[in-house]
Design a protein around this motif. Structure first.
Motif, PDB file in Angstrom:
ATOM      1  N   THR A  41       0.835  -1.298   0.052  1.00  0.00           N
ATOM      2  CA  THR A  41      -0.122  -0.022   0.012  1.00  0.00           C
ATOM      3  C   THR A  41       0.950   1.387  -0.071  1.00  0.00           C
ATOM      4  N   CYS A  42       0.741   2.195  -0.844  1.00  0.00           N
ATOM      5  CA  CYS A  42       1.381   3.403  -0.790  1.00  0.00           C
ATOM      6  C   CYS A  42       1.313   4.167   0.505  1.00  0.00           C
ATOM      7  N   PHE A  43       2.268   4.410   0.982  1.00  0.00           N
ATOM      8  CA  PHE A  43       2.482   4.960   2.543  1.00  0.00           C
ATOM      9  C   PHE A  43       1.668   6.349   2.429  1.00  0.00           C
ATOM     10  N   LEU A  44       1.753   7.186   1.308  1.00  0.00           N
ATOM     11  CA  LEU A  44       1.084   8.444   1.366  1.00  0.00           C
ATOM     12  C   LEU A  44      -0.399   8.422   1.179  1.00  0.00           C
ATOM     13  N   THR A  45      -0.582   7.676  -0.008  1.00  0.00           N
ATOM     14  CA  THR A  45      -2.117   7.903  -0.404  1.00  0.00           C
ATOM     15  C   THR A  45      -3.142   6.794  -0.075  1.00  0.00           C
ATOM     16  N   GLY A  46      -2.541   5.576   0.201  1.00  0.00           N
ATOM     17  CA  GLY A  46      -3.201   4.356   0.613  1.00  0.00           C
ATOM     18  C   GLY A  46      -3.720   3.662  -0.654  1.00  0.00           C
ATOM     19  N   LYS A  47      -3.128   3.984  -1.957  1.00  0.00           N
ATOM     20  CA  LYS A  47      -3.436   3.166  -3.036  1.00  0.00           C
ATOM     21  C   LYS A  47      -2.693   1.859  -3.166  1.00  0.00           C
ATOM     22  N   THR A  48      -3.463   1.029  -3.712  1.00  0.00           N
ATOM     23  CA  THR A  48      -2.727  -0.291  -3.602  1.00  0.00           C
ATOM     24  C   THR A  48      -1.640  -0.463  -4.687  1.00  0.00           C
ATOM     25  N   LEU A  49      -0.563  -1.041  -4.394  1.00  0.00           N
ATOM     26  CA  LEU A  49       0.711  -0.794  -5.474  1.00  0.00           C
ATOM     27  C   LEU A  49       0.570  -2.098  -6.420  1.00  0.00           C
ATOM     28  N   ASN A  50       1.095  -2.042  -7.456  1.00  0.00           N
ATOM     29  CA  ASN A  50       1.037  -2.959  -8.663  1.00  0.00           C
ATOM     30  C   ASN A  50       2.145  -3.953  -8.455  1.00  0.00           C
ATOM     31  N   SER A  51       3.304  -3.362  -7.740  1.00  0.00           N
ATOM     32  CA  SER A  51       4.427  -4.431  -7.451  1.00  0.00           C
ATOM     33  C   SER A  51       5.269  -3.982  -6.213  1.00  0.00           C
ATOM     34  N   SER A  52       5.966  -4.952  -5.813  1.00  0.00           N
ATOM     35  CA  SER A  52       6.913  -4.634  -4.581  1.00  0.00           C
ATOM     36  C   SER A  52       8.063  -3.554  -5.126  1.00  0.00           C
ATOM     37  N   ASP A  53       7.993  -3.369  -6.160  1.00  0.00           N
ATOM     38  CA  ASP A  53       9.271  -2.457  -6.541  1.00  0.00           C
ATOM     39  C   ASP A  53       8.935  -1.123  -6.488  1.00  0.00           C
ATOM     40  N   GLU A  54       7.776  -0.780  -6.097  1.00  0.00           N
ATOM     41  CA  GLU A  54       7.339   0.450  -6.285  1.00  0.00           C
ATOM     42  C   GLU A  54       7.659   1.307  -4.717  1.00  0.00           C
ATOM     43  N   LYS A  55       8.823   1.697  -4.643  1.00  0.00           N
ATOM     44  CA  LYS A  55       9.243   2.098  -3.460  1.00  0.00           C
ATOM     45  C   LYS A  55      10.251   3.439  -3.688  1.00  0.00           C
ATOM     46  N   ILE A  56      10.385   4.035  -2.489  1.00  0.00           N
ATOM     47  CA  ILE A  56      11.265   5.333  -2.441  1.00  0.00           C
ATOM     48  C   ILE A  56      12.085   5.086  -1.417  1.00  0.00           C
ATOM     49  N   GLN A  57      13.291   5.889  -1.330  1.00  0.00           N
ATOM     50  CA  GLN A  57      14.314   5.902  -0.215  1.00  0.00           C
ATOM     51  C   GLN A  57      13.765   6.819   0.864  1.00  0.00           C
ATOM     52  N   VAL A  58      14.014   6.746   2.097  1.00  0.00           N
ATOM     53  CA  VAL A  58      13.644   7.638   3.024  1.00  0.00           C
ATOM     54  C   VAL A  58      14.594   8.894   2.955  1.00  0.00           C
ATOM     55  N   PHE A  59      15.838   8.651   3.046  1.00  0.00           N
ATOM     56  CA  PHE A  59      16.849   9.643   2.915  1.00  0.00           C
ATOM     57  C   PHE A  59      17.081   9.742   1.222  1.00  0.00           C
ATOM     58  N   PRO A  60      17.234  11.061   0.779  1.00  0.00           N
ATOM     59  CA  PRO A  60      17.454  11.311  -0.493  1.00  0.00           C
ATOM     60  C   PRO A  60      18.680  10.717  -1.115  1.00  0.00           C
ATOM     61  N   VAL A  61      18.491  10.207  -2.309  1.00  0.00           N
ATOM     62  CA  VAL A  61      19.618   9.252  -2.999  1.00  0.00           C
ATOM     63  C   VAL A  61      20.901  10.351  -3.038  1.00  0.00           C
ATOM     64  N   TRP A  62      20.536  11.373  -3.636  1.00  0.00           N
ATOM     65  CA  TRP A  62      21.839  12.420  -3.707  1.00  0.00           C
ATOM     66  C   TRP A  62      22.510  12.646  -2.578  1.00  0.00           C
TER      67      TRP A  62
END
Length: 327
Positions: A18-39
């Protein structure tokens, strides 16, 4: 159509589908972002460095992730790019950033840490065969923080005053400085890098800035020695601990946007908004923040009426030219 804010705390939904922000069901377990910015992780080689969790377990910075829909991830990326450009430029560019953008950036990191802590707590309670015990006061704070963070994808206006305080200082840091701190129970954050430092308190309705008005006036338009910035951090982290209110907000949803209004902090008890400042406890906090310079508690509070300060001299004026190595 009325905007609907998502509340994961209603049914305590903190899974990876589940998208942590919107509650939308995700299509894949690859749908992720990093907590700390990559840069930021790359610039300061943080990816494989240890990040200590509340249960004493250790993760790496890059292991801290959030399940996130493509739509929300794109909104975060747009915001992150704006902050990245400013932070890599330095103090003047960071100072010029809109406060709401900085709030979103800080809130995403803090809430991201909270989300990972909750997931770890749920896993532990399942292993122990017990129900997860969670403070209702913290649920209240985190729910409000999550609702405000949705301003990344939902048009939102903070009415009358911001629910947060974000202070930006010019700091004469050594090269390659990176120092990050947070305290999720009190929703406070500090960051020192490049030629600046940031202190953010996320649910105080601006009261910490009023509480520290004397010091903030002294350092206005000054370039700070790192020890001076760390002293400001110690003051803020301690006052965030002394802050004894649980702020309430009304979220009014309209077809155009969500209006967020802070409720007055005065309550029927007539207690002061901050508990009493204790010099010894403040000294212990300051000792921790001043570790790079090795000052000990007994030195800091030798004169309890006037604890050691590198910001204010005996004459009450700002101290220039600190005779210390930069930490």
């Amino acid at each position: 159509m009325t905007t609907r804010l998502y509340n994961p705390f209603l049914d305590f939904k903190f899974d990876n589908n589940t998208c942590f922000l919107t509650g939308k069901t995700l299509n894949s377990s690859d749908e992720k972002i990093q907590v700390f910015p990559v840069w930021m992780m790359r610039a300061f080689e943080l990816e494989d460095k240890p990040f200590k969790m509340l249960d004493e377990s250790v993760r790496t910075y890059k292991e801290l992730q959030l399940p996130c829909s493509t739509e929300a991830a794109e909104a975060f990326e747009k915001m992150e790019m704006q902050v990245e450009q400013a932070m890599l430029s330095g103090f003047e560019a960071v100072k010029a950033l809109p406060q709401e953008v900085l709030f979103q950036w800080v809130a995403k990191i803090l809430y991201g840490v909270v989300f990972n802590e909750i997931q770890a707590g749920i896993r532990q309670s399942i292993l122990a065969g017990e129900q997860m015990n969670f403070s209702q006061a913290l649920v209240h704070k985190f729910r409000n923080l999550h609702a405000m963070l949705q301003s990344v994808v939902v048009p939102m206006e903070f009415e009358h005053k911001n629910p947060f305080t974000i202070e930006i200082f010019e700091v004469d840091n050594p090269e390659n400085t990176f120092l990050y701190r947070d305290e999720i129970n009190t929703l406070i954050f500090s960051l020192r890098m490049k030629n600046f430092g940031i202190v953010a308190t996320l649910q105080d309705n601006g009261t910490n800035a009023i509480y520290h008005e004397e010091i903030l006036t002294l350092v206005q338009d000054k370039k700070l020695h790192p020890i001076q910035f760390e002293e400001i951090c110690a003051r803020y982290f301690y006052s965030a601990y002394l802050f004894n209110r649980l702020p309430e907000y009304t979220f009014m949803e309209t077809p155009q946007k969500v209006y967020v209004e802070p409720m007055p902090l005065n309550d029927w008890t007539m207690k002061p908004i901050f508990d009493s400042w204790t010099v010894k406890t403040y000294g212990q906090v300051l000792e921790n923040f001043w570790k790079p310079w090795g000052f000990l508690l007994f030195e800091i509070i030798k004169d309890p009426e006037n604890p050691m300060s590198f910001i204010k001299g005996p004459d009450g004026k700002f101290l220039e030219n600190i005779p210390l190595e930069k930490g």
